[in-house]
Enzyme design. Structure first.
Site, PDB file in Angstrom:
ATOM      1  N   CYS A  74       0.902  -1.567  -0.124  1.00 43.86           N
ATOM      2  CA  CYS A  74       0.349   0.472  -0.209  1.00 43.86           C
ATOM      3  C   CYS A  74       0.886   1.241   0.857  1.00 43.86           C
ATOM      4  O   CYS A  74       2.267   1.599   0.493  1.00 43.86           O
ATOM      5  CB  CYS A  74      -1.092   0.550   1.595  1.00 43.86           C
ATOM      6  SG  CYS A  74      -2.172  -0.989   1.266  1.00 43.86           S
ATOM      7  N   GLU A  76       0.967   3.833   1.973  1.00 46.67           N
ATOM      8  CA  GLU A  76       1.328   3.989   3.265  1.00 46.67           C
ATOM      9  C   GLU A  76       2.438   3.601   4.219  1.00 46.67           C
ATOM     10  O   GLU A  76       2.948   4.086   3.892  1.00 46.67           O
ATOM     11  CB  GLU A  76       0.044   3.860   4.379  1.00 46.67           C
ATOM     12  CG  GLU A  76      -1.232   5.298   3.570  1.00 46.67           C
ATOM     13  CD  GLU A  76      -2.144   4.022   3.285  1.00 46.67           C
ATOM     14  OE1 GLU A  76      -1.655   3.625   2.325  1.00 46.67           O
ATOM     15  OE2 GLU A  76      -3.868   4.182   3.730  1.00 46.67           O
TER      16      GLU A  76
HETATM   17  N1  THU Z   1      -4.140   0.625  -0.814  1.00 45.84           N
HETATM   18  C1  THU Z   1      -3.542   1.867  -0.510  1.00 45.84           C
HETATM   19  O1  THU Z   1      -2.341   1.823  -1.303  1.00 45.84           O
HETATM   20  N2  THU Z   1      -3.860   2.082   0.895  1.00 45.84           N
HETATM   21  C2  THU Z   1      -4.792   2.284   1.287  1.00 45.84           C
HETATM   22  O2  THU Z   1      -5.377   2.838   1.832  1.00 45.84           O
HETATM   23  C3  THU Z   1      -5.903   0.831   0.575  1.00 45.84           C
HETATM   24  C4  THU Z   1      -5.386   0.269  -0.170  1.00 45.84           C
HETATM   25  C5  THU Z   1      -3.698   0.036  -2.494  1.00 45.84           C
HETATM   26  C6  THU Z   1      -3.846  -1.892  -2.303  1.00 45.84           C
HETATM   27  C7  THU Z   1      -3.955  -1.993  -3.369  1.00 45.84           C
HETATM   28  O3  THU Z   1      -3.134  -2.270  -4.277  1.00 45.84           O
HETATM   29  C8  THU Z   1      -5.106  -1.056  -3.912  1.00 45.84           C
HETATM   30  O4  THU Z   1      -5.061  -0.093  -3.528  1.00 45.84           O
HETATM   31  C9  THU Z   1      -6.308  -2.075  -4.409  1.00 45.84           C
HETATM   32  O5  THU Z   1      -6.850  -2.507  -2.385  1.00 45.84           O
END
Ligand code: THU
Length: 160
Positions: A74, A76
């Site tokens: 992700c 974050e």
């Molecule tokens: N994702 C994030 O990067 N941060 C979040 O807070 C929620 C989800 C990403 C993970 C994945 O690459 C995509 O969003 C879909 O879930």
């Protein structure tokens, strides 16, 4: 005999980033600016994170996906691990998250909130630095959610 405890969380809701103070407004803009750097060919869900450090540095990150799905990470965690690698021991003041869907069918209608794994990671850094981390969350519309501490998003966090 068991008893029930109430655990309340606090979320401030702003109609737009312009209502935030200048530093936090700027952090949200930085998170939005990097959204397109995400590598999200599988979900089409593009996320940007921007971290404000105590030394005034801003570190950004985006989600990076992989054909072996669990190998991706992700926005974050990309940002927070990079911040801690580049500036170990420097306190994190705030994290802003912004997102945009490039899917033709799926639109992000609410501010994007960190997933459970990211909450746990942010919580551990908050505990390590012994001071709260402000969280700002934005989606594709103008609304912004703000929490004063990751504790508001992860009550009863796991601790060793
Ligand atoms: N994702 C994030 O990067 N941060 C979040 O807070 C929620 C989800 C990403 C993970 C994945 O690459 C995509 O969003 C879909 O879930």
């Amino acid at each position: 005999m068991s008893k029930t405890i109430d655990i309340n969380i606090k979320v401030s809701v702003f109609d737009s980033v312009e209502e935030l103070d200048k530093q936090l407004n700027n952090l949200c803009l930085k998170a939005e600016q990097v959204v397109d750097n995400a590598y999200a060919p599988y979900s089409q869900f593009y996320v940007g994170a921007a971290i404000l450090l105590e030394n005034s540095e801003i570190i950004t990150g985006t989600n990076q996906e992989n054909a072996a799905y669990p190998s991706g990470t992700c926005a974050e965690r990309t940002a927070i691990f990079y911040a801690s690698s580049k500036f170990p021991g420097v306190k994190i003041i705030a994290i802003a998250v912004a997102a945009k869907s490039k899917s033709a069918v799926f639109k992000i209608t609410k501010p994007v909130t960190p997933c459970g794994a990211c909450r746990q990671v942010i919580a551990e850094y908050e505990q390590k630095q012994n001071s709260p981390i402000t969280l700002l969350m934005k989606g594709q519309d103008k609304t912004v959610y703000q929490c004063q501490s990751i504790r508001d998003l992860l009550p009863l966090m796991f601790n060793q």
